[in-house]
Design an enzyme around this catalytic site. Structure first.
Site, mmCIF file in Angstrom:
data_model
loop_
_atom_site.group_PDB
_atom_site.id
_atom_site.type_symbol
_atom_site.label_atom_id
_atom_site.label_comp_id
_atom_site.label_asym_id
_atom_site.label_seq_id
_atom_site.Cartn_x
_atom_site.Cartn_y
_atom_site.Cartn_z
ATOM 1 N N SER A 132 0.835 -1.202 0.000
ATOM 2 C CA SER A 132 0.000 0.000 0.000
ATOM 3 C C SER A 132 0.877 1.262 0.000
ATOM 4 O O SER A 132 1.650 1.461 -0.937
ATOM 5 C CB SER A 132 -0.956 -0.049 1.187
ATOM 6 O OG SER A 132 -1.993 0.889 1.018
ATOM 7 N N HIS B 100 -7.358 -5.908 0.647
ATOM 8 C CA HIS B 100 -6.168 -5.092 0.941
ATOM 9 C C HIS B 100 -5.432 -5.583 2.190
ATOM 10 O O HIS B 100 -4.428 -5.000 2.585
ATOM 11 C CB HIS B 100 -6.640 -3.641 1.158
ATOM 12 C CG HIS B 100 -5.567 -2.599 0.991
ATOM 13 N ND1 HIS B 100 -5.031 -2.282 -0.230
ATOM 14 C CD2 HIS B 100 -4.928 -1.787 1.884
ATOM 15 C CE1 HIS B 100 -4.118 -1.325 -0.090
ATOM 16 N NE2 HIS B 100 -4.036 -1.016 1.184
ATOM 17 N N ASP C 132 -10.109 -5.484 -3.555
ATOM 18 C CA ASP C 132 -9.531 -4.467 -2.662
ATOM 19 C C ASP C 132 -10.334 -3.171 -2.802
ATOM 20 O O ASP C 132 -10.350 -2.546 -3.866
ATOM 21 C CB ASP C 132 -8.070 -4.267 -3.100
ATOM 22 C CG ASP C 132 -7.305 -3.257 -2.259
ATOM 23 O OD1 ASP C 132 -7.944 -2.323 -1.730
ATOM 24 O OD2 ASP C 132 -6.076 -3.406 -2.158
#
EC number: 3.1.2.12
Lengths: 299, 299
Positions: free
Chosen positions: A163, A278, A243
């Site tokens: 991320s 995620h 995600d």
């Protein structure tokens, strides 16, 4: 400065060290976790220079400390097998006592974005790029009892992340191509200049001049002329199609892919993983692939 | 009762389902996590009876919910490879509204010890043995949309666990030898009648008559005449020598080993792992071995 070892934990045949050191980049103590694989985890083997192991740096995402991925990322299984050390830096200074530092999850504490802030009041402490590319390696690779230079090979380093940390891994690799043998990223923020997370962070740390943002944006860095005609990149990216941050346009891997294609640079592989989200359930599933990718260039 | 699916998470090629159902054993809602391996994780393949997969039940330790080991235990890597489902029950009723229920970490909420309490006020809700050996399997193996009997094979079930859950796995296996094909345990409480955790829990749930305790104590169950001359056990135990609870005498694996030896029962392997502690860093390191152990008898 030299590390203090807060804990030593046996895991996957090696040792996870919970470290802390005073950082001159951030002006704060910084926590770091270091996984030492089996061959260098016991002190008996730590004195033979021929046994030095390569290093994979994992940059974590928003809100994370070095502990989250150490506990839930599952990198140590493959790192143990390949005999690679893993370094988990923190995601920002902590306790810099700046007003507003702890107000949002996506700016300030836990959200350093791996840049050197140029805007007050952040520019005093939020020097995460300098910390990651210069101060932390110098401390880690220091010889003797202060660092781990007797067991870690400073000439073999790769970088990965998740991320915000995926943004960090890709952008630092592209900015400093001599520092890392390869890069990879899980659900990375690929084009921070064009997403809400990036606009907030870059605006706050770097100011409103968007030209300054481009130097920290993987998609813009690939577009930059520097890469044309150079050797292929060594980049692996995984993104889950389930995600929510991907769906909301925070990650924008397609922009990165398009820039790679337009720049005619090879060596970039982006996988879209059906249904994956995620979370660390996604990270742990593909962690082995990312260690394997690094191992191709580190071993 | 039928399960409600609170979340479905892609991981290691399969799906982790976060479930909840109303339990008649405990009189409370009970959370359960279920990892479905790749072959049965997609609904398309869920209707073929020939594709049913075996089940490994993981009983968690003190204070844990079904989530802890789902996130940090790393059983799914090996479960995915062997095509085995993993079931994570909760460690106690929650919200039974009994005075004192939430006062200690090692009694009441999060500390059901996998027994049916006989003492008031616990006997109304703390029926964890009935829940684990009867109600939960009946619910899981129910056919159709209410359960998972169309994809899980009720004839192939093994059991494992950690700490208090290791006690649960060993004692339920020895008490109900026809229910499970094998058992294993990580850092189990092996002789609860003889350690502080067990004395507190068994005293509270089962009363002061220690004869009743023996029916729930793996070491005492092995000593019981039932096992003499029977088939070998199928038991794997791992304990870390750096585990503070081991050092404090809460686990007592040596007592279990001695009982096994004195009863002349075969098929029990106890490994002492140098330096490993009681944490998920230990569990995750050896999780694969425990899935491999179960796979020997499930596949």
């Amino acid at each position: 400065m030299a590390f203090e070892t807060k804990a030593t934990i046996a895991t996957f045949g090696g040792k996870l060290l919970k470290l802390s050191h005073q950082s001159s980049s951030t002006g704060t103590p910084m926590a770091v976790n270091l996984y030492l694989p089996p061959s260098v985890a016991s002190s008996a083997s730590s004195t033979s220079p021929s046994r030095k192991v390569p290093v994979l740096i994992f940059l974590s995402g928003l809100t994370c400390t070095p502990d989250n991925c150490s506990e839930k990322g599952f990198f140590h299984a493959a790192a143990s097998r390949h005999n690679i050390a893993i370094v988990y830096p923190d995601t920002s200074p902590r306790g810099a006592s700046i007003a507003g530092e702890d107000e949002s999850y996506d700016f300030g504490t836990g959200a350093g974005f791996y840049v050197d802030a140029t805007q007050k009041p952040w520019s005093e402490n939020y020097k995460m790029e300098s910390y990651i590319v210069k101060e932390l390696p110098e401390a880690l690779f220091a010889p003797g009892s202060g660092g781990f230079g007797d067991v870690l090979d400073r000439t073999r380093v790769s970088i990965t992340g998740h991320s915000m940390g995926g943004h960090g891994a890709l952008s630092l690799y592209l900015k400093h191509p001599t520092l890392y043998r390869s890069a990879s990223a899980l659900a990375p923020i690929c084009n921070p200049s064009q997403c809400a997370w990036g606009e907030k962070a870059f605006g706050g740390y770097l100011g409103e001049d968007k030209a300054a943002w481009k130097k920290h944006d993987a998609t813009e860095l690939v577009r930059g002329s520097d890469w044309k005609g150079k050797d292929d990149l060594r980049v692996l990216v995984d993104v889950g199609t389930g995600d929510n941050f991907y769906k909301q346009g925070q990650l924008l891997p397609e922009n990165f892919e398009r820039a790679v294609q337009e720049a005619s640079v090879g060596g970039v592989k982006v996988n879209y993983r059906e249904d994956y989200d995620h979370s660390y359930f996604f990270i742990s599933t593909f962690a082995q692939d990312h260690v394997d990718h690094a191992a191709k260039y580190l071993l």
